[in-house]
Design an enzyme around this catalytic site. Structure first.
Site, mmCIF file in Angstrom:
data_model
loop_
_atom_site.group_PDB
_atom_site.id
_atom_site.type_symbol
_atom_site.label_atom_id
_atom_site.label_comp_id
_atom_site.label_asym_id
_atom_site.label_seq_id
_atom_site.Cartn_x
_atom_site.Cartn_y
_atom_site.Cartn_z
ATOM 1 N N LYS A 1 35.156 -10.187 -11.047
ATOM 2 C CA LYS A 1 35.307 -11.618 -11.310
ATOM 3 C C LYS A 1 34.251 -12.124 -12.285
ATOM 4 O O LYS A 1 34.521 -13.045 -13.049
ATOM 5 C CB LYS A 1 35.272 -12.435 -10.012
ATOM 6 C CG LYS A 1 36.564 -12.328 -9.224
ATOM 7 C CD LYS A 1 36.770 -13.519 -8.306
ATOM 8 C CE LYS A 1 38.115 -13.419 -7.599
ATOM 9 N NZ LYS A 1 38.319 -14.500 -6.610
ATOM 10 N N LYS B 1 45.845 -4.093 -9.880
ATOM 11 C CA LYS B 1 46.541 -4.690 -8.736
ATOM 12 C C LYS B 1 47.297 -5.949 -9.170
ATOM 13 O O LYS B 1 46.907 -6.630 -10.130
ATOM 14 C CB LYS B 1 45.573 -4.984 -7.576
ATOM 15 C CG LYS B 1 44.783 -6.239 -7.704
ATOM 16 C CD LYS B 1 44.140 -6.654 -6.369
ATOM 17 C CE LYS B 1 43.345 -7.936 -6.610
ATOM 18 N NZ LYS B 1 42.748 -8.535 -5.442
ATOM 19 N N LYS C 1 47.720 -13.072 -8.849
ATOM 20 C CA LYS C 1 48.267 -14.338 -9.327
ATOM 21 C C LYS C 1 47.477 -14.913 -10.500
ATOM 22 O O LYS C 1 47.943 -15.809 -11.176
ATOM 23 C CB LYS C 1 48.367 -15.354 -8.183
ATOM 24 C CG LYS C 1 47.093 -15.595 -7.430
ATOM 25 C CD LYS C 1 47.356 -16.227 -6.058
ATOM 26 C CE LYS C 1 46.111 -16.157 -5.190
ATOM 27 N NZ LYS C 1 46.390 -16.227 -3.760
HETATM 28 P P1 AMP Z 1 43.614 -13.518 -2.175
HETATM 29 O O1 AMP Z 1 44.840 -13.903 -2.907
HETATM 30 O O2 AMP Z 1 42.632 -12.806 -3.037
HETATM 31 O O3 AMP Z 1 43.028 -14.633 -1.356
HETATM 32 O O4 AMP Z 1 44.075 -12.398 -1.131
HETATM 33 C C1 AMP Z 1 44.677 -12.722 0.099
HETATM 34 C C2 AMP Z 1 45.084 -11.475 0.822
HETATM 35 O O5 AMP Z 1 46.090 -10.766 0.088
HETATM 36 C C3 AMP Z 1 43.941 -10.469 1.021
HETATM 37 O O6 AMP Z 1 44.089 -9.888 2.298
HETATM 38 C C4 AMP Z 1 44.176 -9.443 -0.039
HETATM 39 O O7 AMP Z 1 43.682 -8.182 0.340
HETATM 40 C C5 AMP Z 1 45.687 -9.420 -0.138
HETATM 41 N N1 AMP Z 1 46.133 -9.015 -1.482
HETATM 42 C C6 AMP Z 1 45.883 -9.661 -2.641
HETATM 43 N N2 AMP Z 1 46.443 -9.022 -3.688
HETATM 44 C C7 AMP Z 1 47.063 -7.919 -3.177
HETATM 45 C C8 AMP Z 1 47.829 -6.843 -3.750
HETATM 46 N N3 AMP Z 1 48.068 -6.785 -5.059
HETATM 47 N N4 AMP Z 1 48.292 -5.900 -2.918
HETATM 48 C C9 AMP Z 1 48.065 -5.952 -1.590
HETATM 49 N N5 AMP Z 1 47.360 -6.938 -0.989
HETATM 50 C C10 AMP Z 1 46.871 -7.913 -1.758
#
Ligand code: AMP
Ligand code: TRP
Length: 335
Positions: free
Chosen positions: A118, A200, A203
């Site tokens: 980040k 990965k 968004k």
């Molecule tokens: P965040 O959007 O970073 O707040 O992530 C929220 C949850 O989604 C966390 O548990 C992340 O580990 C999971 N997550 C985010 N991106 C991915 C992805 N590409 N594949 C699997 N899990 C994800």
């Protein structure tokens, strides 16, 4: 002890309201949350304080916080069974984060890959919050003495840090915190970008074709799947040499429950066109009913506010107790 008198194991997880959830968020984390509430005592949190580590437009952040809560309800989180709340509504998170930050080392935080990623991405805003973010995440978890934390694979390092900090605190003061375990799904723990399958799915990616949003309509889902990067070999098979196809297979497997061998058999001799359509359809089948429910909940502001108010109160009671214990142990004067 009988089954009834044993405390149910507790779960906490969180998600940042920094945009609409992706298919990665869904498969890697959120879809498990609803399932787990049968067996565990669950707390689910919209992590809006975490979102401040990156510049946000205030009005959008407010709106996205509501949307995130509505989407969690739409995926099947039952606010009677679980506690659904917004992080900033429980001040103990920020308060415990400070104490934990004072028990976390600079060196430990410097090793976090999410911080490195980040800060490279937002080189103009490498703020202190971005750096100490894992202490806030540790506070989220330790305030409730969570036994299990269901997350995608990218959060594993933060979980390990949480355990280390908890253990250090317990040794230094006296046993206080439960050491949490990560709960990472076997398939779909890392859903990859549809355009660059080495990265990965996220968004915050600048290319909208790289991710599928939980709010994308059927045509958009089909189009994005059809454009997904594969390879020139034309065979539906998994392998390190085929990251694009393997990613689509994992998605299909996670959503249909079919294993890789049966997916290979299903699409033998059919080429990528048919396969991609089937992947798209599996996503549409899961997302359409969620989208209908999401629209309904989002339109009912009074209901949503009531759920979040109730969640804040219930979470606040639990968190307050832990914070008081911690303050006492570290020597904060109590009047
Ligand atoms: P965040 O959007 O970073 O707040 O992530 C929220 C949850 O989604 C966390 O548990 C992340 O580990 C999971 N997550 C985010 N991106 C991915 C992805 N590409 N594949 C699997 N899990 C994800
Ligand atoms: N840091 C997590 C992410 O970016 C979100 C999060 C915040 C979280 N607090 C948490 C996840 C506590 C699990 C437990 O994905």
């Amino acid at each position: 002890m009988t089954q009834e008198t044993q405390r149910k194991q507790r779960i906490l997880s969180g998600i940042q309201p920094t945009g609409t959830f992706t298919l990665g968020n869904y498969i890697g984390a959120v879809r498990n949350w609803g399932v787990l509430q049968q067996e565990y005592e669950c707390l689910y949190m919209v992590a809006n304080l975490h979102a401040l580590t990156v510049r946000q437009t205030p009005a959008d952040l407010r709106q996205q916080t509501r949307q995130a809560a509505a989407m969690l309800l739409a995926t099947g989180i039952d606010p009677k069974q679980s506690i659904l709340f917004v992080q900033s509504h429980v001040p103990a998170h920020a308060e415990l984060a400070w104490v934990l930050a004072c028990n976390t080392q600079f060196g430990e935080l410097s090793r976090m890959t999410q911080f490195k990623d980040k800060s490279a991405k937002h080189a103009d805003n490498v703020n202190a919050g971005l750096f100490t973010y894992p202490a806030l995440m540790a506070a989220d978890i330790l305030l409730y003495n969570a036994d299990l934390v269901p997350v995608g694979a990218d959060q594993k390092q933060h979980l390990e840090l949480t355990r280390n900090v908890a253990q250090r605190f317990n040794n230094l003061y006296s046993p206080t915190f439960q050491l949490p375990e990560p709960y990472i799904p076997k398939t779909g723990a890392r859903v990859m970008s549809l355009q660059e399958p080495e990265k990965k799915m996220s968004k915050s990616d600048t290319n909208a074709n790289s991710y599928i949003l939980m709010t994308d309509d059927a045509d958009t889902i089909l189009r994005k799947c059809k454009r997904a990067v594969t390879d020139s070999d034309g065979v539906v098979r998994s392998g390190e040499d085929k990251p694009g196809v393997t990613n689509l297979m994992s998605i299909y497997s996670a959503l249909t429950g079919k294993d890789f061998a049966s997916i290979e058999a299903e699409f033998q001799g059919q080429g990528y066109g048919v396969f991609k359509e089937a992947v798209a359809q599996s996503i549409i089948d899961v997302f359409s009913p969620i989208q209908q429910e999401y629209a309904r909940i989002l339109a009912d502001k009074a209901y949503l506010d009531e759920v979040l108010q109730d969640g804040a109160q219930r979470a606040g009671r639990l968190a307050g107790r832990t914070l008081q214990k911690v303050y006492k142990k570290v020597g904060m004067l109590q009047l």
